[in-house]
Design an enzyme around this catalytic site. Structure first.
Site, PDB file in Angstrom:
ATOM      1  N   SER A  98       1.014  -1.160  -0.049  1.00 21.23           N
ATOM      2  CA  SER A  98      -0.070  -0.106   0.035  1.00 21.23           C
ATOM      3  C   SER A  98       0.736   1.247   0.009  1.00 21.23           C
ATOM      4  CB  SER A  98      -0.834  -0.180   1.251  1.00 21.23           C
ATOM      5  OG  SER A  98      -1.499   1.140   1.378  1.00 21.23           O
TER       6      SER A  98
ATOM      7  N   TYR B 239      -3.972  -0.832   9.782  1.00 19.03           N
ATOM      8  CA  TYR B 239      -3.692  -0.955   8.606  1.00 19.03           C
ATOM      9  C   TYR B 239      -2.262  -0.537   8.057  1.00 19.03           C
ATOM     10  CZ  TYR B 239      -4.619  -0.818   3.423  1.00 19.03           C
ATOM     11  OH  TYR B 239      -4.688  -1.223   1.847  1.00 19.03           O
TER      12      TYR B 239
HETATM   13  P1  NAP Z   1     -11.793  -5.094  -1.130  1.00 23.52           P
HETATM   14  O1  NAP Z   1     -12.570  -4.732  -2.583  1.00 23.52           O
HETATM   15  O2  NAP Z   1     -12.140  -4.686  -0.074  1.00 23.52           O
HETATM   16  O3  NAP Z   1     -10.969  -6.539  -1.539  1.00 23.52           O
HETATM   17  C1  NAP Z   1     -10.532  -7.259  -0.148  1.00 23.52           C
HETATM   18  C2  NAP Z   1     -10.547  -8.659  -0.352  1.00 23.52           C
HETATM   19  O4  NAP Z   1      -9.825  -9.320   0.767  1.00 23.52           O
HETATM   20  C3  NAP Z   1     -11.842  -9.308  -0.752  1.00 23.52           C
HETATM   21  O5  NAP Z   1     -11.842 -10.034  -1.519  1.00 23.52           O
HETATM   22  C4  NAP Z   1     -12.146  -9.640   0.736  1.00 23.52           C
HETATM   23  O6  NAP Z   1     -13.312 -10.713   0.829  1.00 23.52           O
HETATM   24  C5  NAP Z   1     -10.828 -10.396   0.997  1.00 23.52           C
HETATM   25  N1  NAP Z   1     -10.740 -10.986   2.453  1.00 23.52           N
HETATM   26  C6  NAP Z   1     -10.977  -9.869   3.583  1.00 23.52           C
HETATM   27  N2  NAP Z   1     -11.025 -10.754   4.637  1.00 23.52           N
HETATM   28  C7  NAP Z   1     -10.677 -11.861   4.267  1.00 23.52           C
HETATM   29  C8  NAP Z   1     -10.805 -12.976   4.820  1.00 23.52           C
HETATM   30  N3  NAP Z   1     -10.871 -13.026   6.281  1.00 23.52           N
HETATM   31  N4  NAP Z   1     -10.610 -14.272   4.314  1.00 23.52           N
HETATM   32  C9  NAP Z   1     -10.389 -14.401   2.929  1.00 23.52           C
HETATM   33  N5  NAP Z   1     -10.642 -13.226   2.035  1.00 23.52           N
HETATM   34  C10 NAP Z   1     -10.718 -11.999   2.845  1.00 23.52           C
HETATM   35  O7  NAP Z   1     -10.500  -4.138  -1.353  1.00 23.52           O
HETATM   36  P2  NAP Z   1      -9.312  -4.078  -2.354  1.00 23.52           P
HETATM   37  O8  NAP Z   1      -9.008  -2.442  -2.257  1.00 23.52           O
HETATM   38  O9  NAP Z   1      -9.698  -4.780  -3.575  1.00 23.52           O
HETATM   39  O10 NAP Z   1      -8.050  -4.535  -1.597  1.00 23.52           O
HETATM   40  C11 NAP Z   1      -7.405  -5.821  -1.979  1.00 23.52           C
HETATM   41  C12 NAP Z   1      -5.835  -5.379  -1.485  1.00 23.52           C
HETATM   42  O11 NAP Z   1      -5.343  -4.205  -1.826  1.00 23.52           O
HETATM   43  C13 NAP Z   1      -6.001  -5.284   0.022  1.00 23.52           C
HETATM   44  O12 NAP Z   1      -4.769  -5.911   0.412  1.00 23.52           O
HETATM   45  C14 NAP Z   1      -5.810  -3.692   0.142  1.00 23.52           C
HETATM   46  O13 NAP Z   1      -5.290  -3.437   1.353  1.00 23.52           O
HETATM   47  C15 NAP Z   1      -4.882  -3.414  -0.929  1.00 23.52           C
HETATM   48  N6  NAP Z   1      -5.036  -2.069  -1.410  1.00 23.52           N
HETATM   49  C16 NAP Z   1      -6.051  -1.478  -1.642  1.00 23.52           C
HETATM   50  C17 NAP Z   1      -6.064  -0.211  -2.148  1.00 23.52           C
HETATM   51  C18 NAP Z   1      -7.319   0.777  -2.639  1.00 23.52           C
HETATM   52  O14 NAP Z   1      -6.995   1.892  -2.677  1.00 23.52           O
HETATM   53  N7  NAP Z   1      -8.311   0.108  -2.800  1.00 23.52           N
HETATM   54  C19 NAP Z   1      -4.593   0.470  -1.967  1.00 23.52           C
HETATM   55  C20 NAP Z   1      -3.646  -0.110  -1.717  1.00 23.52           C
HETATM   56  C21 NAP Z   1      -3.619  -1.417  -0.978  1.00 23.52           C
HETATM   57  P3  NAP Z   1     -14.647 -10.274   1.017  1.00 23.52           P
HETATM   58  O15 NAP Z   1     -15.396  -9.597  -0.272  1.00 23.52           O
HETATM   59  O16 NAP Z   1     -15.395 -11.525   1.444  1.00 23.52           O
HETATM   60  O17 NAP Z   1     -14.772  -9.292   2.019  1.00 23.52           O
END
Ligand code: NAP
Length: 254
Positions: free
Chosen positions: A146, A159
């Site tokens: 991140s 986080y």
């Molecule tokens: P997201 O749409 O909330 O996706 C998160 C994913 O993690 C979902 O598939 C979620 O499943 C899964 N997850 C959460 N808890 C879990 C568990 N206990 N067991 C299995 N799976 C689980 O958000 P995203 O933005 O795509 O995030 C993906 C990654 O990118 C994360 O590591 C996040 O920190 C990172 N990231 C995101 C951003 C951003 O701006 N969006 C920026 C930097 C880094 P459910 O749908 O079932 O909850």
């Protein structure tokens, strides 16, 4: 002359956590489009991801796994390879975020975020590397870090701790496992439209402030992250170890 295809993933098998939505879904699709068979792992239905990949002519198998569950990592890796064959690529994407002032931050919001973002990523990596070494295979691990692997942020103590920890872990594992042919690297996405950032985008002031600071002038999309994942998973990145690649519309350059 036959063209080289250094980004080709045909014949490789990838386990992607949190692949039902957002960045994980974007990465799963990109790896499949590059030729990999994808095991889409997570706690929610993978039907949409399986359909997207199948419609694109790729192969995707769903795997039900809740990464909050202690001790689940080895089982998840074993089940993934039973279903799809030995794993070549692990993408530690699943992640959660909790928002509260540091003065009010609860122990459960600390533990739950650290469990999924950091602890599960480590033990999945360990299980993946053990299986690869036992079979005499090489491998690729891509951690989803991140901007808060580099910056402090506000109101997201666990986080920031988890993603800063994941950056350190990426470097440590690279140092230990490069000699075994296991490349450990990370991608640091910028501000990407997903469930994770829904609260920020719904706040008009935060949304405007964030947009004003992104040189590219827009939020990222899950599909923006896939290319870097394909690169790190491919032969093109054979000598890349311990790198954290920002894919952030220029945010960190500013
Ligand atoms: P997201 O749409 O909330 O996706 C998160 C994913 O993690 C979902 O598939 C979620 O499943 C899964 N997850 C959460 N808890 C879990 C568990 N206990 N067991 C299995 N799976 C689980 O958000 P995203 O933005 O795509 O995030 C993906 C990654 O990118 C994360 O590591 C996040 O920190 C990172 N990231 C995101 C951003 C951003 O701006 N969006 C920026 C930097 C880094 P459910 O749908 O079932 O909850």
């Amino acid at each position: 002359m036959v063209a080289r295809a250094p980004f080709d993933l045909v014949g490789r098998t990838a386990l992607v956590t949190g692949a039902n939505t957002g960045i994980g879904q974007g990465i799963a699709l990109a790896l499949a489009e590059a030729g990999a068979t994808v095991v889409a792992a997570g706690r929610s239905s993978m039907a949409e991801t399986v359909a997207m990949i199948t419609n694109a002519g790729g192969h995707c198998l769903p795997l039900a796994v809740d990464l909050q569950q202690s001790g689940i990592a080895a089982e998840a890796v074993a089940r993934a390879s039973e279903a799809a064959g030995p794993l070549d690529i692990l993408v530690n994407n699943a992640g959660i975020i909790r928002r509260a002032d540091a003065l009010d931050f609860s122990e459960s919001d600390w533990d739950e975020v650290m469990n999924v973002n950091l602890k599960a990523s480590f033990f999945l990596s360990q299980a993946f590397a053990k299986a690869a070494l036992a079979a005499g295979r090489t491998g690729r691990i891509v951690n989803i870090a991140s901007l808060l692997s580099f910056q402090g942020g506000i109101r997201v103590a666990s986080y920031t701790a988890s993603k800063s920890g994941l950056a350190g872990l990426t470097r440590l594992l690279a140092c230990e496992w490069a000699q075994h042919g296991i490349n450990v690297n990370a991608i640091a996405p910028g501000y990407v439209e997903s469930n994770n950032t829904q609260a920020l985008r719904a706040d008009a002031d935060r949304n405007a402030a964030i947009l004003a600071r992104i040189p590219a002038g827009r939020w990222g999309k899950p599909s923006d992250i896939g290319g870097a994942a394909v690169f790190l998973a491919s032969d093109a990145a054979a000598y890349v170890h311990g790198a954290i690649i920002p894919v952030d519309g220029g945010w960190l350059a500013r």
